[in-house]
Design an enzyme around this catalytic site. Structure first.
Site, short mmCIF file in Angstrom:
data_model
loop_
_atom_site.label_atom_id
_atom_site.label_comp_id
_atom_site.label_asym_id
_atom_site.label_seq_id
_atom_site.Cartn_x
_atom_site.Cartn_y
_atom_site.Cartn_z
N HIS A 36 0.49 0.16 -3.19
CA HIS A 36 -0.31 0.69 -2.09
C HIS A 36 -0.19 2.21 -2.06
O HIS A 36 0.58 2.80 -2.83
CB HIS A 36 0.10 0.06 -0.75
CG HIS A 36 1.50 0.36 -0.32
ND1 HIS A 36 2.62 -0.11 -0.99
CD2 HIS A 36 1.98 1.10 0.73
CE1 HIS A 36 3.71 0.32 -0.36
NE2 HIS A 36 3.35 1.06 0.67
N HIS A 43 0.92 4.49 0.14
CA HIS A 43 1.91 5.27 0.89
C HIS A 43 2.68 6.19 -0.06
O HIS A 43 2.96 5.84 -1.21
CB HIS A 43 2.86 4.35 1.64
CG HIS A 43 2.31 3.90 2.97
ND1 HIS A 43 2.74 2.76 3.62
CD2 HIS A 43 1.36 4.46 3.78
CE1 HIS A 43 2.07 2.64 4.76
NE2 HIS A 43 1.23 3.64 4.87
N ASP A 71 5.73 7.22 -0.49
CA ASP A 71 6.99 6.88 -1.16
C ASP A 71 6.77 5.92 -2.34
O ASP A 71 7.72 5.56 -3.03
CB ASP A 71 8.00 6.29 -0.17
CG ASP A 71 7.50 5.04 0.54
OD1 ASP A 71 6.30 4.99 0.87
OD2 ASP A 71 8.31 4.13 0.79
N HIS A 72 5.51 5.56 -2.58
CA HIS A 72 5.18 4.70 -3.72
C HIS A 72 4.28 5.39 -4.74
O HIS A 72 4.09 4.87 -5.84
CB HIS A 72 4.51 3.41 -3.24
CG HIS A 72 5.42 2.54 -2.43
ND1 HIS A 72 6.02 1.40 -2.93
CD2 HIS A 72 5.86 2.66 -1.15
CE1 HIS A 72 6.77 0.85 -1.99
NE2 HIS A 72 6.69 1.60 -0.90
N HIS A 95 0.67 -5.53 5.35
CA HIS A 95 1.27 -4.23 5.62
C HIS A 95 0.28 -3.40 6.44
O HIS A 95 -0.84 -3.85 6.73
CB HIS A 95 1.63 -3.54 4.31
CG HIS A 95 2.52 -2.35 4.45
ND1 HIS A 95 3.63 -2.33 5.28
CD2 HIS A 95 2.47 -1.12 3.88
CE1 HIS A 95 4.22 -1.15 5.19
NE2 HIS A 95 3.53 -0.40 4.36
N ASP A 143 5.07 -3.26 -0.07
CA ASP A 143 5.68 -3.45 1.25
C ASP A 143 4.95 -4.58 1.97
O ASP A 143 3.74 -4.66 1.88
CB ASP A 143 5.56 -2.19 2.07
CG ASP A 143 6.36 -1.01 1.51
OD1 ASP A 143 6.96 -1.16 0.43
OD2 ASP A 143 6.34 0.07 2.12
N HIS A 180 14.23 -1.55 -1.51
CA HIS A 180 13.48 -0.85 -0.45
C HIS A 180 14.25 -0.88 0.87
O HIS A 180 13.73 -1.27 1.91
CB HIS A 180 12.09 -1.49 -0.29
CG HIS A 180 11.08 -0.60 0.38
ND1 HIS A 180 10.89 -0.62 1.75
CD2 HIS A 180 10.20 0.30 -0.12
CE1 HIS A 180 9.93 0.24 2.07
NE2 HIS A 180 9.50 0.81 0.95
#
Length: 320
Positions: free
Chosen positions: A62, A64, A66-67, A139, A210, A268
């Protein structure tokens, strides 16, 4: 198949844990596939035994930060280092626009070496050895889980048995090695599967992050050898997990139990469970193991080799 965790923290990096990225090494073809690419992933790769020159595919769950914040830097470095290999990137809507914008304003030209595939639930990649499918999880933004399935392979071909049956060597051996049934010049039909050892059952690895607990994750992970599942929160913080649509340790364990997986590896983790705090990661491990005993906690640079499975032995017989 060998799994290496390059980042196991959620949201932000810590002194001991970088943000999300997992490498799947395929030694038989000298390839590495990345799943997510948080900020600092290329630094983690430099500290690992993984060669960036072997990265062929990157799968993003996805959008976000942090990914994905490490994706552009890694791609650029691969080109500048002189090993500008072709890379396929798979991910949700918005990924291609993001990469184009980064490329435009940083003056980097990817040329034709980068292929971006926008995914939808279902099969996203397949070749003669592997297939990769995805499903939509639950999510705050569209987030996908991935299932990597290795295809079954015939067992080792027994040349001595073939000779004993007076099967002439040559191209016919190749067909028998693939488990095909062939007809000999004298009219006999030979089932190649009966001349091979125990078949090598393809391994299955599932990556879910997530997401809060959902039936889609259970379906995706059914009968997997390894389930990599986020466990951002401890069980006592379940209310926060539902609010933010993340999983607790017990949710991850419930997915593993219901899916009948063989090994659960949690990742995570929220930085709130760092050493010195009231709750620590060992507490999350104990919570999960109370539901699903075969649970491990991932940490940066933890490597796990996925064991092979074999079917029951079969006796030799002829097909008339």
């Amino acid at each position: 198949m060998e799994i290496t965790f390059l980042g196991t923290s959620s949201g932000v990096p810590t002194r001991a844990r970088n943000v999300s990225s997992v490498a799947l090494r395929l030694p038989q073809r000298a390839e590495v596939w990345l799943f997510d690419c948080g900020e600092g992933t290329q630094h983690q790769l430099l500290r690992s035994e993984i060669k960036t020159s072997q990265i062929r595919r990157i799968f993003i769950t996805h959008m976000h930060g942090d990914h994905i914040f490490g994706l552009m830097g890694l791609i650029a470095s691969c080109g500048l280092a002189g090993n500008a290999q072709n890379i396929e990137i798979f991910g949700p809507a918005g990924l291609e626009d993001y990469l184009k914008a980064c490329s435009k304003y940083s003056y980097i030209n990817f040329g034709s070496r980068l292929q971006v595939h926008i995914i939808q639930p279902g099969l996203v990649y397949e070749d003669e050895e592997f297939s990769v499918s995805c499903t939509l999880l639950k999510h705050r933004v569209p987030a996908y889980g991935y299932r990597i399935a290795e295809k079954d392979r015939p067992g080792r071909f027994d040349v001595e048995k073939a000779k004993a049956l007076e099967i002439p060597p040559g191209p016919i051996y190749g067909k028998l090695k693939q488990g095909e049934t062939v007809t000999l010049a004298d009219g006999r039909q030979i089932n190649g599967k009966e001349l091979c050892g125990e078949p090598e059952i393809g391994r299955k690895v599932v990556y879910c992050t997530d997401t809060v607990f959902c039936d889609a994750a259970v379906e995706l992970a059914t009968d997997a050898d390894v389930l990599i599942h986020e466990a951002t929160f401890a069980h006592q913080d379940a209310e926060m997990a539902f609010e933010r649509l993340h999983s607790t340790s017990t949710m991850a364990a419930q997915v593993a139990l219901l899916a009948g997986v063989k090994q659960l590896i949690m990742t995570h983790f929220s930085p709130r469970y760092a050493p010195g705090n009231n709750l620590q990661l060992d507490d999350l491990k104990q919570e999960a193991r109370a539901i699903f005993p075969n649970t491990k906690l991932a940490y940066d640079f933890f490597t796990y080799e996925v064991p092979r499975r074999r079917s029951e032995s079969k006796s030799l017989k002829l097909v008339s």
